[in-house]
Design a protein around this motif. Structure first.
Motif, PDB file in Angstrom:
ATOM      1  N   GLN A  99       0.802  -1.162  -0.027  1.00 29.54           N
ATOM      2  CA  GLN A  99       0.010   0.150   0.131  1.00 29.54           C
ATOM      3  C   GLN A  99       0.941   1.243   0.073  1.00 29.54           C
ATOM      4  O   GLN A  99       0.419   2.224  -0.656  1.00 29.54           O
ATOM      5  N   ILE A 100       1.830   1.159   0.822  1.00 27.08           N
ATOM      6  CA  ILE A 100       2.759   2.385   0.698  1.00 27.08           C
ATOM      7  C   ILE A 100       3.488   2.643  -0.738  1.00 27.08           C
ATOM      8  O   ILE A 100       3.570   3.782  -1.237  1.00 27.08           O
ATOM      9  N   ALA A 101       3.863   1.333  -1.348  1.00 31.05           N
ATOM     10  CA  ALA A 101       4.612   1.698  -2.644  1.00 31.05           C
ATOM     11  C   ALA A 101       3.575   1.902  -3.673  1.00 31.05           C
ATOM     12  O   ALA A 101       4.157   2.880  -4.489  1.00 31.05           O
ATOM     13  N   PHE A 103       0.797   3.921  -2.969  1.00 29.33           N
ATOM     14  CA  PHE A 103       0.858   5.413  -2.643  1.00 29.33           C
ATOM     15  C   PHE A 103       2.010   6.317  -3.258  1.00 29.33           C
ATOM     16  O   PHE A 103       1.774   7.442  -3.759  1.00 29.33           O
ATOM     17  N   ALA A 104       3.297   5.843  -3.134  1.00 28.44           N
ATOM     18  CA  ALA A 104       4.275   6.574  -3.441  1.00 28.44           C
ATOM     19  C   ALA A 104       4.220   6.734  -5.259  1.00 28.44           C
ATOM     20  O   ALA A 104       4.787   7.767  -5.591  1.00 28.44           O
ATOM     21  N   LEU A 105       3.817   5.563  -5.936  1.00 27.07           N
ATOM     22  CA  LEU A 105       3.658   5.662  -7.140  1.00 27.07           C
ATOM     23  C   LEU A 105       2.737   6.698  -7.696  1.00 27.07           C
ATOM     24  O   LEU A 105       2.975   7.127  -8.816  1.00 27.07           O
ATOM     25  N   VAL A 107       1.710   9.312  -5.763  1.00 27.11           N
ATOM     26  CA  VAL A 107       1.613  10.836  -5.299  1.00 27.11           C
ATOM     27  C   VAL A 107       2.137  11.928  -6.243  1.00 27.11           C
ATOM     28  O   VAL A 107       1.530  12.787  -6.250  1.00 27.11           O
ATOM     29  N   PRO A 108       2.932  11.552  -7.360  1.00 30.23           N
ATOM     30  CA  PRO A 108       3.493  12.512  -8.173  1.00 30.23           C
ATOM     31  C   PRO A 108       2.265  13.226  -8.924  1.00 30.23           C
ATOM     32  O   PRO A 108       2.317  14.189  -9.391  1.00 30.23           O
ATOM     33  N   TRP A 110      -0.550  13.878  -7.986  1.00 26.81           N
ATOM     34  CA  TRP A 110      -1.402  14.768  -7.359  1.00 26.81           C
ATOM     35  C   TRP A 110      -0.964  16.129  -7.576  1.00 26.81           C
ATOM     36  O   TRP A 110      -1.546  17.322  -7.151  1.00 26.81           O
ATOM     37  N   ARG A 116       5.305  19.087 -13.104  1.00 26.83           N
ATOM     38  CA  ARG A 116       6.149  17.767 -12.963  1.00 26.83           C
ATOM     39  C   ARG A 116       7.070  17.917 -14.350  1.00 26.83           C
ATOM     40  O   ARG A 116       8.309  17.568 -14.294  1.00 26.83           O
TER      41      ARG A 116
END
Length: 281
Positions: A99-101, A103-105, A107-108, A110, A116
């Motif tokens: 789930q953390i990974a 989420f990190a994937l 996040v950009p 957002w 970017r």
């Protein structure tokens, strides 16, 4: 039974109306405009003319199509090479870490797309973050002239479309029963045999879906070539944008857009034929 059918029609009606107004009608207008003529002052004349489609085979524009196909194919291949191991690791990672990974994937995404891409300009420019990092590590001493080249465009494309490859792959690979892989290993299969005979065939729908989701938008992308390629790398998306906003040749721009639509439909038909058992996402 009749009441259930009526309820289904009512529930689907807003989506059908939305698709008709904002997808079918504009698409029909573009298709109609592609077979009309351009007036002397950039207006559109109601005169049937297929010259716009013939012009697409002009060597100048044909090279743009080949460059676009090459960039889109390289982007797809690179996202597969990077995304497949990442998706496989995500599918086998512990729940919390997964789930953390994920989420990190995401996040950009957002932040705004242009922000970017401008961040990549700061990274890739001469004297930028990448050049400073390589110089600090002693790996590169000369000036790094990457920005405004096809390499910079490819880097931006890979960055932008990598999640579109990882997510469908992850959705397919997560469904593979770990007992199948363990059984194959217990029976003496090498890791390469496990991959080619179990993981790859079962994950094929996600691989095909991800390839379509990356390849088709990469063909029509124009912002990344403009910002990271400095308008020196001209792709089909730039060609269409220029015809509508600069050259005022709407029939020719519409013809190029319709060819892109046709290519998308062909790829979706192939997906439905060979790997259409799962949704694209």
């Amino acid at each position: 039974m009749k009441s259930s059918a009526s309820r289904g029609v009512l529930l689907a009606a807003p989506a059908v109306v939305y698709l008709f107004v904002f997808l079918a009608v504009p698409l029909l207008l573009v298709a109609l405009m592609s077979v009309l003529s351009r007036g002397p002052y950039g207006d559109v004349l109601l005169r049937l003319n297929f010259e716009s489609y013939v012009r697409l085979f002009d060597p100048l524009y044909f090279k743009i199509w080949l460059d676009s196909l090459a960039i889109a194919a390289l982007t797809t291949a690179a996202t597969v090479l990077i995304g497949y191991p990442l998706a496989f690791w995500l599918a086998r990672a512990p729940r919390t870490l997964r789930q953390i990974a994920l989420f990190a994937l995401l996040v950009p995404f957002w932040t705004n797309f242009l922000i970017r891409i401008y961040a990549w300009i700061l990274i890739l420019r001469t004297g930028g973050l990448l050049e400073s990092l390589l110089a600090g590590l002693g790996l590169w001493r000369a000036s790094l002239d990457v920005l405004y080249t096809p390499t910079a465009v490819l880097i931006g494309m890979i960055y932008e479309f990598l999640p579109f490859m990882v997510l469908p792959l992850y959705a397919s690979l997560e469904k593979i029963d770990p007992a199948l892989i363990a059984a194959a290993a217990d029976l003496g299969a090498k890791p390469s045999q496990v991959f080619w005979r179990i993981v790859l065939p079962l994950g094929l729908p996600g691989l095909v879906a991800g390839s379509i989701l990356v390849f088709v938008p990469a063909m029509g992308m124009f912002a990344v070539p403009d910002l990271l390629g400095g308008a020196r790398t001209l792709l089909v998306g730039n060609l269409i944008r220029n015809q509508f906003l600069t050259a005022r040749d709407w029939p020719f721009g519409s013809a190029a857009a319709m060819v892109l639509v046709a290519l998308t439909l062909v790829l979706l038909a192939l997906y439905s034929r060979f790997a259409g058992r799962e949704p694209l996402l």
